[in-house]
Design an enzyme around this catalytic site. Structure first.
Site, mmCIF file in Angstrom:
data_model
loop_
_atom_site.group_PDB
_atom_site.id
_atom_site.type_symbol
_atom_site.label_atom_id
_atom_site.label_comp_id
_atom_site.label_asym_id
_atom_site.label_seq_id
_atom_site.Cartn_x
_atom_site.Cartn_y
_atom_site.Cartn_z
ATOM 1 N N LEU A 151 10.541 -6.810 9.691
ATOM 2 C CA LEU A 151 10.195 -6.196 10.973
ATOM 3 C C LEU A 151 9.004 -6.878 11.639
ATOM 4 O O LEU A 151 8.836 -6.771 12.853
ATOM 5 C CB LEU A 151 9.916 -4.702 10.768
ATOM 6 C CG LEU A 151 11.119 -3.899 10.245
ATOM 7 C CD1 LEU A 151 10.712 -2.475 9.898
ATOM 8 C CD2 LEU A 151 12.262 -3.893 11.269
ATOM 9 N N ILE B 19 0.236 3.493 2.952
ATOM 10 C CA ILE B 19 0.852 3.153 4.255
ATOM 11 C C ILE B 19 2.357 3.402 4.203
ATOM 12 O O ILE B 19 2.948 3.920 5.142
ATOM 13 C CB ILE B 19 0.530 1.687 4.634
ATOM 14 C CG1 ILE B 19 -0.964 1.553 4.894
ATOM 15 C CG2 ILE B 19 1.323 1.253 5.861
ATOM 16 C CD1 ILE B 19 -1.439 0.143 5.136
ATOM 17 N N VAL C 296 9.067 1.590 6.082
ATOM 18 C CA VAL C 296 9.905 2.194 7.124
ATOM 19 C C VAL C 296 10.947 3.113 6.468
ATOM 20 O O VAL C 296 11.275 4.176 6.980
ATOM 21 C CB VAL C 296 10.560 1.083 7.964
ATOM 22 C CG1 VAL C 296 11.846 1.549 8.583
ATOM 23 C CG2 VAL C 296 9.627 0.648 9.058
ATOM 24 N N VAL D 194 14.108 3.131 6.133
ATOM 25 C CA VAL D 194 15.501 3.192 6.571
ATOM 26 C C VAL D 194 16.088 1.789 6.394
ATOM 27 O O VAL D 194 15.388 0.878 5.992
ATOM 28 C CB VAL D 194 15.648 3.649 8.037
ATOM 29 C CG1 VAL D 194 15.557 5.144 8.152
ATOM 30 C CG2 VAL D 194 14.614 2.978 8.916
ATOM 31 N N SER E 59 0.838 -1.190 0.000
ATOM 32 C CA SER E 59 0.000 0.000 0.000
ATOM 33 C C SER E 59 0.879 1.248 0.000
ATOM 34 O O SER E 59 1.591 1.510 0.972
ATOM 35 C CB SER E 59 -0.896 -0.021 1.242
ATOM 36 O OG SER E 59 -1.388 1.268 1.495
ATOM 37 N N ILE F 177 18.644 -6.429 7.648
ATOM 38 C CA ILE F 177 18.499 -6.922 6.277
ATOM 39 C C ILE F 177 19.081 -8.326 6.175
ATOM 40 O O ILE F 177 18.557 -9.179 5.465
ATOM 41 C CB ILE F 177 19.140 -5.922 5.283
ATOM 42 C CG1 ILE F 177 18.256 -4.657 5.233
ATOM 43 C CG2 ILE F 177 19.296 -6.532 3.892
ATOM 44 C CD1 ILE F 177 18.840 -3.499 4.472
ATOM 45 N N THR G 271 22.160 -5.606 11.134
ATOM 46 C CA THR G 271 21.804 -7.016 10.962
ATOM 47 C C THR G 271 20.377 -7.266 10.448
ATOM 48 O O THR G 271 20.036 -8.417 10.154
ATOM 49 C CB THR G 271 21.979 -7.755 12.302
ATOM 50 O OG1 THR G 271 21.460 -6.948 13.360
ATOM 51 C CG2 THR G 271 23.436 -8.048 12.571
ATOM 52 N N LYS H 263 31.214 -0.922 2.061
ATOM 53 C CA LYS H 263 31.346 -0.876 3.517
ATOM 54 C C LYS H 263 32.340 -1.940 3.968
ATOM 55 O O LYS H 263 32.140 -3.120 3.705
ATOM 56 C CB LYS H 263 29.973 -1.114 4.159
ATOM 57 C CG LYS H 263 30.043 -1.269 5.665
ATOM 58 C CD LYS H 263 28.676 -1.430 6.285
ATOM 59 C CE LYS H 263 28.836 -1.793 7.752
ATOM 60 N NZ LYS H 263 27.562 -2.057 8.412
ATOM 61 N N ALA I 182 22.589 0.116 5.823
ATOM 62 C CA ALA I 182 23.909 -0.493 6.029
ATOM 63 C C ALA I 182 23.744 -1.998 6.154
ATOM 64 O O ALA I 182 22.784 -2.486 6.759
ATOM 65 C CB ALA I 182 24.560 0.062 7.293
HETATM 66 P P1 FAD Z 1 8.351 -1.948 6.134
HETATM 67 O O1 FAD Z 1 9.398 -1.198 5.458
HETATM 68 O O2 FAD Z 1 7.581 -1.257 7.229
HETATM 69 O O3 FAD Z 1 7.312 -2.422 5.037
HETATM 70 C C1 FAD Z 1 6.012 -2.841 5.367
HETATM 71 C C2 FAD Z 1 5.200 -3.008 4.111
HETATM 72 O O4 FAD Z 1 3.931 -3.536 4.452
HETATM 73 C C3 FAD Z 1 4.948 -1.710 3.342
HETATM 74 O O5 FAD Z 1 5.025 -1.953 1.944
HETATM 75 C C4 FAD Z 1 3.503 -1.375 3.699
HETATM 76 O O6 FAD Z 1 2.863 -0.646 2.705
HETATM 77 C C5 FAD Z 1 2.926 -2.778 3.813
HETATM 78 N N1 FAD Z 1 1.725 -2.826 4.641
HETATM 79 C C6 FAD Z 1 1.603 -2.707 5.986
HETATM 80 N N2 FAD Z 1 0.308 -2.785 6.353
HETATM 81 C C7 FAD Z 1 -0.397 -2.979 5.199
HETATM 82 C C8 FAD Z 1 -1.783 -3.117 4.901
HETATM 83 N N3 FAD Z 1 -2.724 -3.080 5.838
HETATM 84 N N4 FAD Z 1 -2.139 -3.257 3.608
HETATM 85 C C9 FAD Z 1 -1.212 -3.299 2.611
HETATM 86 N N5 FAD Z 1 0.106 -3.168 2.842
HETATM 87 C C10 FAD Z 1 0.496 -3.000 4.124
HETATM 88 N N6 FAD Z 1 18.404 -2.654 8.698
HETATM 89 C C11 FAD Z 1 19.650 -2.880 8.238
HETATM 90 O O7 FAD Z 1 19.941 -3.979 7.766
HETATM 91 N N7 FAD Z 1 20.585 -1.895 8.275
HETATM 92 C C12 FAD Z 1 20.337 -0.687 8.822
HETATM 93 O O8 FAD Z 1 21.204 0.177 8.800
HETATM 94 C C13 FAD Z 1 19.058 -0.449 9.382
HETATM 95 N N8 FAD Z 1 18.746 0.710 9.989
HETATM 96 C C14 FAD Z 1 17.535 0.859 10.574
HETATM 97 C C15 FAD Z 1 17.255 1.992 11.339
HETATM 98 C C16 FAD Z 1 16.029 2.122 11.990
HETATM 99 C C17 FAD Z 1 15.772 3.316 12.834
HETATM 100 C C18 FAD Z 1 15.021 1.142 11.826
HETATM 101 C C19 FAD Z 1 13.686 1.290 12.462
HETATM 102 C C20 FAD Z 1 15.293 0.024 11.068
HETATM 103 C C21 FAD Z 1 16.548 -0.141 10.466
HETATM 104 N N9 FAD Z 1 16.845 -1.289 9.760
HETATM 105 C C22 FAD Z 1 18.104 -1.490 9.274
HETATM 106 C C23 FAD Z 1 15.824 -2.307 9.535
HETATM 107 C C24 FAD Z 1 15.249 -2.180 8.138
HETATM 108 O O9 FAD Z 1 14.753 -0.893 7.924
HETATM 109 C C25 FAD Z 1 14.129 -3.180 7.952
HETATM 110 O O10 FAD Z 1 14.567 -4.447 8.322
HETATM 111 C C26 FAD Z 1 13.707 -3.230 6.525
HETATM 112 O O11 FAD Z 1 13.390 -1.979 6.043
HETATM 113 C C27 FAD Z 1 12.530 -4.143 6.352
HETATM 114 O O12 FAD Z 1 11.345 -3.548 6.717
HETATM 115 P P2 FAD Z 1 10.033 -4.329 6.343
HETATM 116 O O13 FAD Z 1 9.990 -4.534 4.850
HETATM 117 O O14 FAD Z 1 9.894 -5.518 7.209
HETATM 118 O O15 FAD Z 1 8.866 -3.318 6.790
#
Ligand code: FAD
Length: 507
Positions: free
Chosen positions: A334, A46, A49, A51, A43, A347, A345, A82, A54
């Protein structure tokens, strides 16, 4: 990961299109089709995150398995090289050490290098431990080379910094070109069959995406694994107290350095991640120890270029799911847990979850034995990384600041306590099966944080003083000489940026 797995008539539905969702989609597109269908729902409203810039060297394996060309990847993601992470001010103001990827020194006889270094240190003539690490020496000089595996110098382990949004977009093109079907829309409810398994995701606009296996990549919300299937969350904030972050990009002011920087601050720590087009920054902090306004001011006061926007707030609780695979749903990214990015760690955890899903890919329903084993391996992986992160907090030297005083005083997790006791008594590092960080990482952080053992191995004393000096000096000289002959990291990036775009996404 190996060749494509052939199956008919089954659909994997990935919920979420952040880094986790698109990494999963790309890997499944590469390894489980044709035969399986892969769908992804995300979506734009929505968002992600956004970020996560690294990484650690294992990311190269993921890219290589997909067949991505490394130079194209660097171009598409504004990526940089890196070689490690510099930790500043964790023991005392002005102190810094590097956790460089790869070995420090080399073993001699039966013993790992650090025993000889500890003897030299006790005798008062050792150089900084990092002076014996090729990665650390090259990183601080801003130099980097891709050595041939069969050459005289062993290849340097390296990872990347990259723009996470661009990486997800890159992988999306890869996945869609291989048949992954993307649905844009909000998941408004989850349909379950009579047995309780997930049958379909219901999207706004009355659309229905049915599937057999559901991969929850919905981020912190954990829409499927948590909200729908009720897998609880284990809170680790007693060991990792930071619960918020502010992230902001800043303008590039100098050629990107080939390492991440993690600077300890009053109530947490600040990251600095150099990309080609900008620098990523963030302050990870404990809301019990600093206000959001003060954290924002600290972050903005400590940028080395102009802020490119307002700091973006993020909230989290350190910890992990109590179960990662429930019924026909598995959590990746996440939704499965969060460990702060101190050692980059997250990713990596996405990558290993994907590899594990492929290894456990069920023909029908996952058996209870398989599910339990999948969970066991994932729990252990989280705990191993947690312990390594807690070491940084526990072994700090920042006396007089509440967060840091508490971290020193708090009881470490049992396995970390065991490791610390072993190290302190005899300079031994025990690594458990499949533990991510090995002896080279533990020794650099232990020594860097000032945890020095009572004794080194007695066999290190058997080397004649002159021979020991020659050995250590030789190791440091090689690191110095080899790194001095490497091209500048900035030159590599300029060459990558200038090379002609490739027609294909894959090698
Ligand atoms: P998100 O990026 O939150 O994606 C969630 C997805 O689900 C989105 O596409 C959203 O649209 C979808 N979604 C949610 N609810 C719905 C719904 N109801 N309907 C349809 N779609 C929905 N990792 C590293 O390896 N190195 C780093 O340096 C690093 N730095 C970070 C710093 C911070 C402060 C944080 C918080 C995290 C960091 N991370 C880092 C972790 C990294 O950002 C995440 O592991 C990575 O971005 C994966 O996120 P994700 O895809 O699980 O979730």
């Amino acid at each position: 990961m190996g060749g494509a797995i052939m199956r008919d008539d089954r659909t994997i539905v990935i919920a979420g299109g952040g880094t986790a969702g698109w990494m999963a989609a790309a890997a499944f597109a590469r390894f489980v089709t044709p035969g399986w269908r892969v769908a992804l729902v995300e979506s734009d409203a929505i968002g992600t995150v956004g970020v996560g810039e690294a990484t650690i060297p294992q990311i190269r394996l993921f890219n290589r398995h997909l067949g991505l060309d490394e130079d194209q990847f660097l171009r598409e993601t504004q990526g940089t090289i890196k070689l490690g992470i510099e930790f500043r001010d964790w023991t005392q103001p002005g102190h810094a050490y590097l956790h460089g990827f790869g070995d420090t020194g080399r073993p001699l006889g039966l013993l790992p290098f650090h025993h000889y270094w500890l003897r030299a240190q006790a005798e008062g003539w050792a150089r900084d431990f990092g002076d014996y690490s090729l990665n650390s020496v090259a990183a601080l000089k801003g130099r980097f080379a891709r050595f041939e595996p069969q050459g005289p110098v062993p290849p340097m382990p390296y990872a990347f910094h990259f723009d996470a949004g661009l990486y997800a977009a890159f992988l999306r093109r890869f996945a869609e070109a291989r048949g992954v079907v993307r649905y844009e829309g909000r998941i408004v409810s989850v349909e379950r069959n009579a047995g309780g398994d997930i049958a379909a995701l219901l999207l706004d606009g009355e659309r229905r995406v049915a599937g057999d296996l559901f991969v929850d990549c919905t981020g912190f919300r954990a829409l499927l694994i948590g909200e729908t299937l009720g897998a609880g969350y284990e809170d680790w904030s007693r060991w990792l107290p930071c619960d918020r972050a502010l992230a902001v990009a800043s303008a590039r002011t100098a050629p990107p350095i080939p390492y991440t920087r993690a600077t300890a601050r009053k109530a947490g720590w600040q990251w600095r991640i150099p990309l080609q087009h900008r620098t990523g920054n963030g302050y990870v902090y404990s809301s019990r120890h600093i206000s959001d306004d003060e954290a924002a001011a600290t972050l903005l006061d400590n940028l080395d270029g102009e802020a490119l926007g307002d700091p973006r707030p993020l909230r989290f609780v350190a910890g992990k799911r109590q179960g990662f695979w429930r019924r026909n749903c598995v959590a990746v990214g996440l939704s499965s847990g969060f460990l702060e990015p101190l050692e980059s760690t997250s990713i990596h955890l996405i990558q290993t979850a994907i590899a594990r899903i492929l290894a456990f890919l069920p023909a029908g329903n996952l058996s209870e034995a398989d599910r339990a084993e999948y969970d066991r391996l994932t729990h252990l992986e989280y705990e191993y990384i947690r312990d390594f992160l807690v070491l940084h907090y526990h072994a700090n030297g920042r006396v007089g600041e509440a967060l840091w005083d508490d971290a020193r005083a708090s009881k470490p997790p049992p396995e970390l306590a065991r490791k610390l006791a072993l190290w302190r008594s005899s300079a031994r590092v025990s690594r458990r099966d499949e533990e991510l960080f090995a002896e080279p990482g533990w020794t650099q952080v232990l020594i860097g944080q000032g945890v020095l053992p009572a004794a080194s191995h007695p066999l290190a004393d058997a080397v004649a003083p002159g021979d020991l000096k020659d050995f250590l000096d030789g190791v440091a000289q090689v690191a110095e000489r080899v790194s001095a002959a490497m091209p500048a990291h900035a030159d590599l990036l300029a060459r990558v940026a200038a090379s002609p775009p490739q027609e294909r996404l894959t090698a």
